[in-house]
Write a protein that holds these residues in place. Sequence first.
Motif, mmCIF file in Angstrom:
data_model
loop_
_atom_site.group_PDB
_atom_site.id
_atom_site.type_symbol
_atom_site.label_atom_id
_atom_site.label_comp_id
_atom_site.label_asym_id
_atom_site.label_seq_id
_atom_site.Cartn_x
_atom_site.Cartn_y
_atom_site.Cartn_z
ATOM 1 N N GLY A 14 0.739 -1.248 0.000
ATOM 2 C CA GLY A 14 0.000 0.000 0.000
ATOM 3 C C GLY A 14 0.768 1.296 0.000
ATOM 4 N N GLY A 15 1.828 1.422 0.787
ATOM 5 C CA GLY A 15 2.562 2.680 0.838
ATOM 6 C C GLY A 15 1.825 3.754 1.629
ATOM 7 N N PRO A 16 2.135 5.036 1.373
ATOM 8 C CA PRO A 16 1.518 6.128 2.130
ATOM 9 C C PRO A 16 0.009 6.231 1.859
ATOM 10 C CG PRO A 16 2.873 6.995 0.345
ATOM 11 C CD PRO A 16 3.079 5.513 0.370
ATOM 12 N N SER A 17 -0.693 6.869 2.780
ATOM 13 C CA SER A 17 -2.151 6.942 2.685
ATOM 14 C C SER A 17 -2.648 7.567 1.392
ATOM 15 C CB SER A 17 -2.724 7.700 3.881
ATOM 16 O OG SER A 17 -2.504 6.955 5.052
ATOM 17 N N GLY A 18 -2.194 8.758 1.043
ATOM 18 C CA GLY A 18 -2.621 9.401 -0.201
ATOM 19 C C GLY A 18 -4.119 9.642 -0.253
ATOM 20 N N THR A 20 -8.055 8.824 -1.722
ATOM 21 C CA THR A 20 -8.825 7.605 -1.949
ATOM 22 C C THR A 20 -8.614 7.123 -3.371
ATOM 23 O OG1 THR A 20 -10.431 8.278 -0.281
ATOM 24 C CG2 THR A 20 -11.142 6.601 -1.850
ATOM 25 N N ARG A 21 -8.565 8.043 -4.322
ATOM 26 C CA ARG A 21 -8.343 7.637 -5.707
ATOM 27 C C ARG A 21 -6.971 6.988 -5.887
ATOM 28 N NH1 ARG A 21 -8.378 10.861 -11.378
ATOM 29 N NH2 ARG A 21 -8.004 9.019 -12.666
ATOM 30 N N ASP A 22 -5.952 7.486 -5.189
ATOM 31 C CA ASP A 22 -4.629 6.859 -5.263
ATOM 32 C C ASP A 22 -4.735 5.364 -4.964
ATOM 33 O OD1 ASP A 22 -3.189 9.218 -5.817
ATOM 34 O OD2 ASP A 22 -2.733 9.570 -3.696
ATOM 35 N N CYS A 23 -5.405 5.055 -3.886
ATOM 36 C CA CYS A 23 -5.540 3.660 -3.469
ATOM 37 C C CYS A 23 -6.366 2.868 -4.470
ATOM 38 C CB CYS A 23 -6.173 3.591 -2.087
ATOM 39 S SG CYS A 23 -6.354 1.898 -1.481
ATOM 40 N N VAL A 37 -2.590 -10.290 -4.594
ATOM 41 C CA VAL A 37 -2.644 -9.904 -3.188
ATOM 42 C C VAL A 37 -2.483 -8.393 -3.092
ATOM 43 C CG1 VAL A 37 -1.483 -10.114 -0.950
ATOM 44 C CG2 VAL A 37 -1.576 -12.084 -2.475
ATOM 45 N N ALA A 38 -3.228 -7.767 -2.178
ATOM 46 C CA ALA A 38 -3.066 -6.340 -1.907
ATOM 47 C C ALA A 38 -3.006 -6.143 -0.397
ATOM 48 C CB ALA A 38 -4.222 -5.543 -2.499
ATOM 49 N N LEU A 39 -1.954 -5.504 0.066
ATOM 50 C CA LEU A 39 -1.791 -5.219 1.492
ATOM 51 C C LEU A 39 -1.944 -3.717 1.699
ATOM 52 C CD1 LEU A 39 1.312 -7.504 2.163
ATOM 53 C CD2 LEU A 39 -1.102 -8.016 2.597
ATOM 54 N N PHE A 40 -3.108 -3.314 2.175
ATOM 55 C CA PHE A 40 -3.430 -1.897 2.324
ATOM 56 C C PHE A 40 -3.725 -1.539 3.781
ATOM 57 C CE2 PHE A 40 -5.183 -1.736 -2.244
ATOM 58 C CZ PHE A 40 -3.987 -1.241 -2.729
ATOM 59 N N GLY A 41 -2.926 -1.970 4.709
ATOM 60 C CA GLY A 41 -3.180 -1.704 6.132
ATOM 61 C C GLY A 41 -3.389 -0.245 6.457
ATOM 62 N N ARG A 42 -2.405 0.592 6.139
ATOM 63 C CA ARG A 42 -2.473 2.017 6.471
ATOM 64 C C ARG A 42 -3.588 2.717 5.710
ATOM 65 N NH1 ARG A 42 3.322 4.511 6.122
ATOM 66 N NH2 ARG A 42 3.383 2.444 5.251
ATOM 67 N N LYS A 43 -3.744 2.372 4.428
ATOM 68 C CA LYS A 43 -4.782 3.011 3.615
ATOM 69 C C LYS A 43 -6.175 2.722 4.182
ATOM 70 C CE LYS A 43 -2.135 3.083 -0.678
ATOM 71 N NZ LYS A 43 -1.871 4.497 -0.720
ATOM 72 N N HIS A 46 -6.459 4.361 7.891
ATOM 73 C CA HIS A 46 -6.576 5.822 7.884
ATOM 74 C C HIS A 46 -7.828 6.320 7.156
ATOM 75 C CE1 HIS A 46 -1.973 6.470 8.549
ATOM 76 N NE2 HIS A 46 -2.571 5.925 9.587
ATOM 77 N N SER A 47 -8.595 5.416 6.586
ATOM 78 C CA SER A 47 -9.820 5.842 5.893
ATOM 79 C C SER A 47 -10.872 6.287 6.915
ATOM 80 C CB SER A 47 -10.371 4.704 5.029
ATOM 81 O OG SER A 47 -10.897 3.666 5.828
ATOM 82 N N GLU A 48 -11.845 7.022 6.439
ATOM 83 C CA GLU A 48 -12.898 7.546 7.306
ATOM 84 C C GLU A 48 -13.787 6.433 7.859
ATOM 85 O OE1 GLU A 48 -12.118 10.573 4.030
ATOM 86 O OE2 GLU A 48 -12.306 8.412 4.162
#
Length: 104
Positions: A14-18, A20-23, A37-43, A46-48
Amino acid sequence: LASHDPGLVIGILGGPSGTTRDCFELLAQGEKSGAKVALFGRKINHSEHPLAFIEFLRRIVDGEVEPVEAVKAYHAALEKLNVKPQRRLLQDLQLTATSRSYRR
């Protein structure tokens, strides 16, 4: 990599939050390129609204919505849930420099 060795599991980190469209774009591009596989822990964290966010990630992978459409629908879901978005819709629809660096 995916076309070279179909047995290899390709994934997205995932990388930095950025925005919503980035993700959502990163997920769509990864899926089209063969990611499994997608690992989006921070994204997600940090989402609403993590559950709503995950719902739209799933809908993108299932091919039900494109990223821009998903961002708009996510904002509509936040409004319905009375959750204030971190960014205005127009800002959240932007791609940041970070997301563009993932593109081929």
